[in-house]
Design a protein around this motif. Structure first.
Motif, PDB file in Angstrom:
ATOM      1  N   MET A   1       1.607 -11.210   5.642  1.00 25.10           N
ATOM      2  CA  MET A   1       1.654 -10.530   4.348  1.00 25.10           C
ATOM      3  C   MET A   1       0.386 -10.847   3.554  1.00 25.10           C
ATOM      4  SD  MET A   1       3.645  -8.525   2.482  1.00 25.10           S
ATOM      5  CE  MET A   1       5.360  -8.719   2.943  1.00 25.10           C
ATOM      6  N   ILE A   2      -0.271  -9.814   3.038  1.00 25.55           N
ATOM      7  CA  ILE A   2      -1.482  -9.984   2.225  1.00 25.55           C
ATOM      8  C   ILE A   2      -1.077 -10.024   0.761  1.00 25.55           C
ATOM      9  CG2 ILE A   2      -3.741  -9.035   1.611  1.00 25.55           C
ATOM     10  CD1 ILE A   2      -3.679  -7.545   4.330  1.00 25.55           C
ATOM     11  N   ARG A   3      -1.391 -11.109   0.099  1.00 24.95           N
ATOM     12  CA  ARG A   3      -1.014 -11.298  -1.308  1.00 24.95           C
ATOM     13  C   ARG A   3      -2.124 -10.759  -2.201  1.00 24.95           C
ATOM     14  NH1 ARG A   3      -0.719 -16.154  -2.936  1.00 24.95           N
ATOM     15  NH2 ARG A   3       1.174 -16.041  -4.198  1.00 24.95           N
ATOM     16  N   VAL A   4      -1.763  -9.829  -3.084  1.00 26.88           N
ATOM     17  CA  VAL A   4      -2.743  -9.108  -3.894  1.00 26.88           C
ATOM     18  C   VAL A   4      -2.497  -9.359  -5.378  1.00 26.88           C
ATOM     19  CG1 VAL A   4      -3.702  -6.824  -4.449  1.00 26.88           C
ATOM     20  CG2 VAL A   4      -2.844  -7.293  -2.133  1.00 26.88           C
ATOM     21  N   LEU A   5      -3.578  -9.640  -6.106  1.00 28.89           N
ATOM     22  CA  LEU A   5      -3.539  -9.746  -7.565  1.00 28.89           C
ATOM     23  C   LEU A   5      -4.292  -8.552  -8.134  1.00 28.89           C
ATOM     24  CD1 LEU A   5      -2.996 -11.314 -10.224  1.00 28.89           C
ATOM     25  CD2 LEU A   5      -5.168 -12.522  -9.815  1.00 28.89           C
ATOM     26  N   LEU A   6      -3.725  -7.902  -9.147  1.00 33.51           N
ATOM     27  CA  LEU A   6      -4.351  -6.743  -9.779  1.00 33.51           C
ATOM     28  C   LEU A   6      -4.840  -7.101 -11.174  1.00 33.51           C
ATOM     29  CD1 LEU A   6      -1.663  -4.042  -8.862  1.00 33.51           C
ATOM     30  CD2 LEU A   6      -3.811  -4.518  -7.659  1.00 33.51           C
ATOM     31  N   ALA A   7      -6.028  -6.605 -11.539  1.00 33.82           N
ATOM     32  CA  ALA A   7      -6.572  -6.798 -12.884  1.00 33.82           C
ATOM     33  C   ALA A   7      -7.034  -5.443 -13.407  1.00 33.82           C
ATOM     34  CB  ALA A   7      -7.732  -7.787 -12.856  1.00 33.82           C
ATOM     35  N   GLU A   8      -6.358  -4.957 -14.433  1.00 34.11           N
ATOM     36  CA  GLU A   8      -6.625  -3.621 -14.986  1.00 34.11           C
ATOM     37  C   GLU A   8      -6.126  -3.597 -16.423  1.00 34.11           C
ATOM     38  OE1 GLU A   8      -7.380  -0.191 -16.175  1.00 34.11           O
ATOM     39  OE2 GLU A   8      -7.911  -0.366 -14.045  1.00 34.11           O
ATOM     40  N   ASP A   9      -6.996  -3.192 -17.363  1.00 36.42           N
ATOM     41  CA  ASP A   9      -6.606  -3.259 -18.773  1.00 36.42           C
ATOM     42  C   ASP A   9      -5.774  -2.071 -19.243  1.00 36.42           C
ATOM     43  OD1 ASP A   9      -8.973  -1.711 -18.517  1.00 36.42           O
ATOM     44  OD2 ASP A   9      -9.400  -1.948 -20.644  1.00 36.42           O
ATOM     45  N   GLN A  10      -5.677  -1.010 -18.453  1.00 35.95           N
ATOM     46  CA  GLN A  10      -4.833   0.125 -18.820  1.00 35.95           C
ATOM     47  C   GLN A  10      -3.468  -0.059 -18.157  1.00 35.95           C
ATOM     48  OE1 GLN A  10      -6.762   3.910 -18.168  1.00 35.95           O
ATOM     49  NE2 GLN A  10      -8.738   3.093 -18.790  1.00 35.95           N
ATOM     50  N   ALA A  11      -2.454  -0.263 -18.975  1.00 35.01           N
ATOM     51  CA  ALA A  11      -1.118  -0.600 -18.474  1.00 35.01           C
ATOM     52  C   ALA A  11      -0.578   0.446 -17.499  1.00 35.01           C
ATOM     53  CB  ALA A  11      -0.151  -0.778 -19.642  1.00 35.01           C
ATOM     54  N   LEU A  12      -0.808   1.705 -17.781  1.00 38.79           N
ATOM     55  CA  LEU A  12      -0.310   2.780 -16.920  1.00 38.79           C
ATOM     56  C   LEU A  12      -0.943   2.706 -15.537  1.00 38.79           C
ATOM     57  CD1 LEU A  12       1.577   5.250 -16.961  1.00 38.79           C
ATOM     58  CD2 LEU A  12      -0.394   6.633 -17.628  1.00 38.79           C
ATOM     59  N   VAL A  13      -2.254   2.487 -15.487  1.00 37.72           N
ATOM     60  CA  VAL A  13      -2.970   2.388 -14.210  1.00 37.72           C
ATOM     61  C   VAL A  13      -2.519   1.135 -13.463  1.00 37.72           C
ATOM     62  CG1 VAL A  13      -5.244   2.181 -13.113  1.00 37.72           C
ATOM     63  CG2 VAL A  13      -4.947   3.680 -15.089  1.00 37.72           C
ATOM     64  N   LEU A  14      -2.368   0.033 -14.183  1.00 36.70           N
ATOM     65  CA  LEU A  14      -1.913  -1.210 -13.562  1.00 36.70           C
ATOM     66  C   LEU A  14      -0.538  -1.024 -12.921  1.00 36.70           C
ATOM     67  CD1 LEU A  14      -2.305  -4.253 -13.039  1.00 36.70           C
ATOM     68  CD2 LEU A  14      -1.327  -4.679 -15.296  1.00 36.70           C
ATOM     69  N   GLY A  15       0.377  -0.382 -13.668  1.00 35.94           N
ATOM     70  CA  GLY A  15       1.719  -0.137 -13.137  1.00 35.94           C
ATOM     71  C   GLY A  15       1.704   0.779 -11.927  1.00 35.94           C
ATOM     72  N   ALA A  16       0.880   1.814 -11.978  1.00 31.53           N
ATOM     73  CA  ALA A  16       0.799   2.762 -10.860  1.00 31.53           C
ATOM     74  C   ALA A  16       0.235   2.091  -9.605  1.00 31.53           C
ATOM     75  CB  ALA A  16      -0.062   3.956 -11.261  1.00 31.53           C
ATOM     76  N   LEU A  17      -0.834   1.310  -9.771  1.00 29.41           N
ATOM     77  CA  LEU A  17      -1.420   0.605  -8.626  1.00 29.41           C
ATOM     78  C   LEU A  17      -0.409  -0.358  -8.013  1.00 29.41           C
ATOM     79  CD1 LEU A  17      -5.027  -0.315  -9.839  1.00 29.41           C
ATOM     80  CD2 LEU A  17      -4.427   1.237  -7.976  1.00 29.41           C
ATOM     81  N   SER A  18       0.292  -1.086  -8.860  1.00 27.39           N
ATOM     82  CA  SER A  18       1.282  -2.045  -8.383  1.00 27.39           C
ATOM     83  C   SER A  18       2.392  -1.348  -7.600  1.00 27.39           C
ATOM     84  CB  SER A  18       1.868  -2.815  -9.569  1.00 27.39           C
ATOM     85  OG  SER A  18       2.800  -3.766  -9.121  1.00 27.39           O
ATOM     86  N   ALA A  19       2.885  -0.236  -8.152  1.00 27.57           N
ATOM     87  CA  ALA A  19       3.965   0.503  -7.495  1.00 27.57           C
ATOM     88  C   ALA A  19       3.510   1.062  -6.154  1.00 27.57           C
ATOM     89  CB  ALA A  19       4.452   1.628  -8.410  1.00 27.57           C
ATOM     90  N   LEU A  20       2.314   1.639  -6.117  1.00 29.08           N
ATOM     91  CA  LEU A  20       1.808   2.240  -4.877  1.00 29.08           C
ATOM     92  C   LEU A  20       1.566   1.190  -3.796  1.00 29.08           C
ATOM     93  CD1 LEU A  20      -0.637   4.874  -6.395  1.00 29.08           C
ATOM     94  CD2 LEU A  20       1.412   5.369  -5.043  1.00 29.08           C
ATOM     95  N   LEU A  21       0.958   0.080  -4.175  1.00 26.90           N
ATOM     96  CA  LEU A  21       0.667  -0.953  -3.177  1.00 26.90           C
ATOM     97  C   LEU A  21       1.935  -1.649  -2.697  1.00 26.90           C
ATOM     98  CD1 LEU A  21      -2.608  -2.495  -4.647  1.00 26.90           C
ATOM     99  CD2 LEU A  21      -2.383  -0.911  -2.719  1.00 26.90           C
ATOM    100  N   SER A  22       2.953  -1.706  -3.545  1.00 26.54           N
ATOM    101  CA  SER A  22       4.217  -2.341  -3.158  1.00 26.54           C
ATOM    102  C   SER A  22       4.961  -1.549  -2.090  1.00 26.54           C
ATOM    103  CB  SER A  22       5.107  -2.532  -4.389  1.00 26.54           C
ATOM    104  OG  SER A  22       4.509  -3.454  -5.281  1.00 26.54           O
TER     105      SER A  22
END
Length: 200
Positions: A1-22
């Motif tokens: 399992m590859i553990r990923v940390l996301l850094a993004e100041d736009q909450a909508l983009v951060l949520g979308a990236l997290s959901a897609l990668l999950s």
């Protein structure tokens, strides 16, 4: 399992990236940060395998974040994801140790593939920028770049000199050199031109 940390100041983009990668079976999003300082703290605490970060964020830019993490967590792989299709940013990202540089309009599957490739020790660079990065080289020295960044805020020569621990005459020389190299009419115009190229 590859553990990923996301850094993004736009909450909508951060949520979308997290959901897609999950949705990917082999990727686990272990955290999300809204600014660079928070991302640095989370990276040091969570020790992820890969950090996916925007370039422009509050408190600490993605490039500054990558530079700090290269010193403190050299095993961590960094991927820059941005809207800036500028070869100057790509060159600076590579100089501070980023292993990937993708544009935000890339398909989600491309980001997942990039994370896997970078985690395995490779690089993932947007092909439209890869070639131009080596053609569009900044003529500025690091000191000229620092002085222009400070000048961009409207700071006086004296304030820049104090902030960078230089003499006012030295600051004027750096500004003059930068203005000349960029063919600009003023320090503000030079800073704008360098920013547009991704050199600041």
């Amino acid at each position: 399992m590859i553990r990923v940390l996301l850094a993004e100041d736009q909450a909508l983009v951060l949520g979308a990236l997290s959901a897609l990668l999950s949705l990917e079976d082999d990727l686990e999003v272990v955290g999300g940060a809204a600014d660079g300082e928070q991302a640095l703290d989370l990276a040091l605490t969570l020790r992820p395998d890969v950090l996916v970060t925007d370039i422009e964020m509050p408190r600490l830019s993605g490039l500054d974040l990558a530079a700090k993490l290269r010193e403190r967590l050299p095993q961590l792989r960094v991927i820059i994801v941005t809207t800036f299709a500028r070869s100057g940013y790509l060159r600076r990202a590579l100089e501070v140790g980023a292993r990937g540089y993708l544009l935000k309009d890339a398909p989600a599957a491309e980001l997942a593939g990039a994370i896997r490739r970078v985690h395995a020790g490779g690089r993932a660079i947007d092909p439209s920028l890869a070639e131009s990065a080596w053609e569009d080289v900044s003529p500025l020295t690091e000191r000229e770049r620092q002085v222009l960044v400070a000048a961009e805020t409207g700071a006086s020569t004296a304030a820049i000199a104090q902030a960078l621990r230089l003499s006012e005459g030295t600051v004027r020389n750096y500004l003059s050199e930068a203005i000349g190299k960029l063919g600009a009419g003023s320090r503000v115009e030079a800073a704008r031109a360098a920013r547009d190229k991704g050199w600041l």
